[in-house]
Design an enzyme around this catalytic site. Sequence first.
Site, PDB file in Angstrom:
ATOM      1  N   HIS A  27     -60.698 -30.586  18.642  1.00  0.00           N
ATOM      2  CA  HIS A  27     -60.800 -29.843  19.909  1.00  0.00           C
ATOM      3  C   HIS A  27     -60.524 -28.357  19.671  1.00  0.00           C
ATOM      4  O   HIS A  27     -61.256 -27.491  20.154  1.00  0.00           O
ATOM      5  CB  HIS A  27     -59.781 -30.356  20.934  1.00  0.00           C
ATOM      6  CG  HIS A  27     -60.059 -31.731  21.459  1.00  0.00           C
ATOM      7  ND1 HIS A  27     -59.093 -32.702  21.539  1.00  0.00           N
ATOM      8  CD2 HIS A  27     -61.189 -32.288  21.954  1.00  0.00           C
ATOM      9  CE1 HIS A  27     -59.615 -33.803  22.064  1.00  0.00           C
ATOM     10  NE2 HIS A  27     -60.892 -33.578  22.317  1.00  0.00           N
TER      11      HIS A  27
ATOM     12  N   LYS B 155     -57.666 -43.673  34.652  1.00  0.00           N
ATOM     13  CA  LYS B 155     -57.069 -43.954  33.342  1.00  0.00           C
ATOM     14  C   LYS B 155     -55.578 -43.643  33.400  1.00  0.00           C
ATOM     15  O   LYS B 155     -55.156 -42.777  34.147  1.00  0.00           O
ATOM     16  CB  LYS B 155     -57.683 -43.032  32.283  1.00  0.00           C
ATOM     17  CG  LYS B 155     -59.053 -43.438  31.799  1.00  0.00           C
ATOM     18  CD  LYS B 155     -59.377 -42.570  30.594  1.00  0.00           C
ATOM     19  CE  LYS B 155     -60.858 -42.408  30.381  1.00  0.00           C
ATOM     20  NZ  LYS B 155     -61.155 -41.347  29.411  1.00  0.00           N
TER      21      LYS B 155
ATOM     22  N   ARG C  98     -69.669 -34.804  17.040  1.00  0.00           N
ATOM     23  CA  ARG C  98     -69.125 -34.990  15.689  1.00  0.00           C
ATOM     24  C   ARG C  98     -70.096 -35.732  14.794  1.00  0.00           C
ATOM     25  O   ARG C  98     -70.225 -35.450  13.611  1.00  0.00           O
ATOM     26  CB  ARG C  98     -67.817 -35.785  15.754  1.00  0.00           C
ATOM     27  CG  ARG C  98     -66.686 -35.054  16.406  1.00  0.00           C
ATOM     28  CD  ARG C  98     -65.600 -36.004  16.825  1.00  0.00           C
ATOM     29  NE  ARG C  98     -66.113 -36.951  17.823  1.00  0.00           N
ATOM     30  CZ  ARG C  98     -65.386 -37.767  18.537  1.00  0.00           C
ATOM     31  NH1 ARG C  98     -64.092 -37.810  18.356  1.00  0.00           N
ATOM     32  NH2 ARG C  98     -65.919 -38.566  19.436  1.00  0.00           N
TER      33      ARG C  98
ATOM     34  N   SER D  97     -59.279 -38.381  19.892  1.00  0.00           N
ATOM     35  CA  SER D  97     -57.986 -38.597  20.566  1.00  0.00           C
ATOM     36  C   SER D  97     -57.636 -40.081  20.555  1.00  0.00           C
ATOM     37  O   SER D  97     -56.479 -40.454  20.361  1.00  0.00           O
ATOM     38  CB  SER D  97     -58.049 -38.109  22.010  1.00  0.00           C
ATOM     39  OG  SER D  97     -58.269 -36.729  22.052  1.00  0.00           O
TER      40      SER D  97
HETATM   41  O1  PNS Z   1     -62.951 -35.949  26.552  1.00  0.00           O
HETATM   42  P1  PNS Z   1     -63.847 -36.874  27.308  1.00  0.00           P
HETATM   43  O2  PNS Z   1     -63.049 -38.008  27.901  1.00  0.00           O
HETATM   44  O3  PNS Z   1     -65.017 -37.357  26.491  1.00  0.00           O
HETATM   45  O4  PNS Z   1     -64.462 -36.008  28.527  1.00  0.00           O
HETATM   46  C1  PNS Z   1     -65.312 -36.590  29.480  1.00  0.00           C
HETATM   47  C2  PNS Z   1     -65.507 -35.657  30.688  1.00  0.00           C
HETATM   48  C3  PNS Z   1     -64.158 -35.257  31.275  1.00  0.00           C
HETATM   49  C4  PNS Z   1     -66.235 -34.427  30.234  1.00  0.00           C
HETATM   50  C5  PNS Z   1     -66.363 -36.404  31.745  1.00  0.00           C
HETATM   51  O5  PNS Z   1     -65.818 -37.667  31.975  1.00  0.00           O
HETATM   52  C6  PNS Z   1     -66.457 -35.659  33.062  1.00  0.00           C
HETATM   53  O6  PNS Z   1     -67.072 -34.633  33.143  1.00  0.00           O
HETATM   54  N1  PNS Z   1     -65.794 -36.197  34.113  1.00  0.00           N
HETATM   55  C7  PNS Z   1     -65.724 -35.599  35.411  1.00  0.00           C
HETATM   56  C8  PNS Z   1     -66.494 -36.418  36.439  1.00  0.00           C
HETATM   57  C9  PNS Z   1     -67.981 -36.158  36.330  1.00  0.00           C
HETATM   58  O7  PNS Z   1     -68.449 -35.088  36.597  1.00  0.00           O
HETATM   59  N2  PNS Z   1     -68.706 -37.207  35.925  1.00  0.00           N
HETATM   60  C10 PNS Z   1     -70.136 -37.141  35.701  1.00  0.00           C
HETATM   61  C11 PNS Z   1     -70.427 -36.891  34.220  1.00  0.00           C
HETATM   62  S1  PNS Z   1     -72.091 -37.155  33.863  1.00  0.00           S
END
Ligand code: PNS
Length: 203
Positions: free
Chosen positions: A19, A43, A92, A130
């Site tokens: 990150h 979560k 990645r 993570s």
């Molecule tokens: O680190 P992560 O868990 O891979 O991040 C995922 C994240 C936070 C980028 C994604 O879950 C997100 O944007 N969530 C917010 C809700 C949202 O907008 N969902 C639609 C995504 S297509």
Amino acid sequence: MKPVSALYPGSFDPPTNGHLDLIERGAKIFEELVVGILRNTEKSPMFSLAERLEMLKTLTAHLKNVRIEAFHGLMVEYAKSIDATCVLRGIRAVSDYEYELQMALMNRKLEPTLETVFMMPADKYSYVSSRLVREVAQAGGPVKGLVPEVVEQKLREKLEPAYRFHDEMQEGRVPGAKTCAKPISYAPPYPQFAPCPCGYHCG
Ligand code: PNS
């Protein structure tokens, strides 16, 4: 060309060296980079939102065009509210691509003006996530080099019983530890260890 403000959204539970590598790369090409930590009510994260905010603020204090914030709800709406025109995400390996592509296209459907930009972290972090860091740390394993030192310290504090147990095992201080041939079975969340099936380690 207009200067671009970007949003780097994620869970950051916990922040890893991957990150941080991506934040540093992003900070070089965007005018402003906002790291948005998702406040996910479904979560149950290992680190509270306050802890993740604090860790990321410490880790990015040297980057003057980087800001750490928390958000909830739709990412595209949050991006709009902070005037970000770009979303930064890391890829990645090929395995990340499918999920990231789906997410980028859904976000484009929700907000066509928001562009997703993918960057690759240094290849030495290509296997670092993570989730795996949490898994290794929950079993008391070493995470040095995978996460920044402040995060390593926080993991040690949070999972102190797991690390103590692991260290005692390594040092042969757990009765019967050397004689047991079966794998040790103990389940997160710590500090409650599930009883070991061998009957030696955990009583
Ligand atoms: O680190 P992560 O868990 O891979 O991040 C995922 C994240 C936070 C980028 C994604 O879950 C997100 O944007 N969530 C917010 C809700 C949202 O907008 N969902 C639609 C995504 S297509």
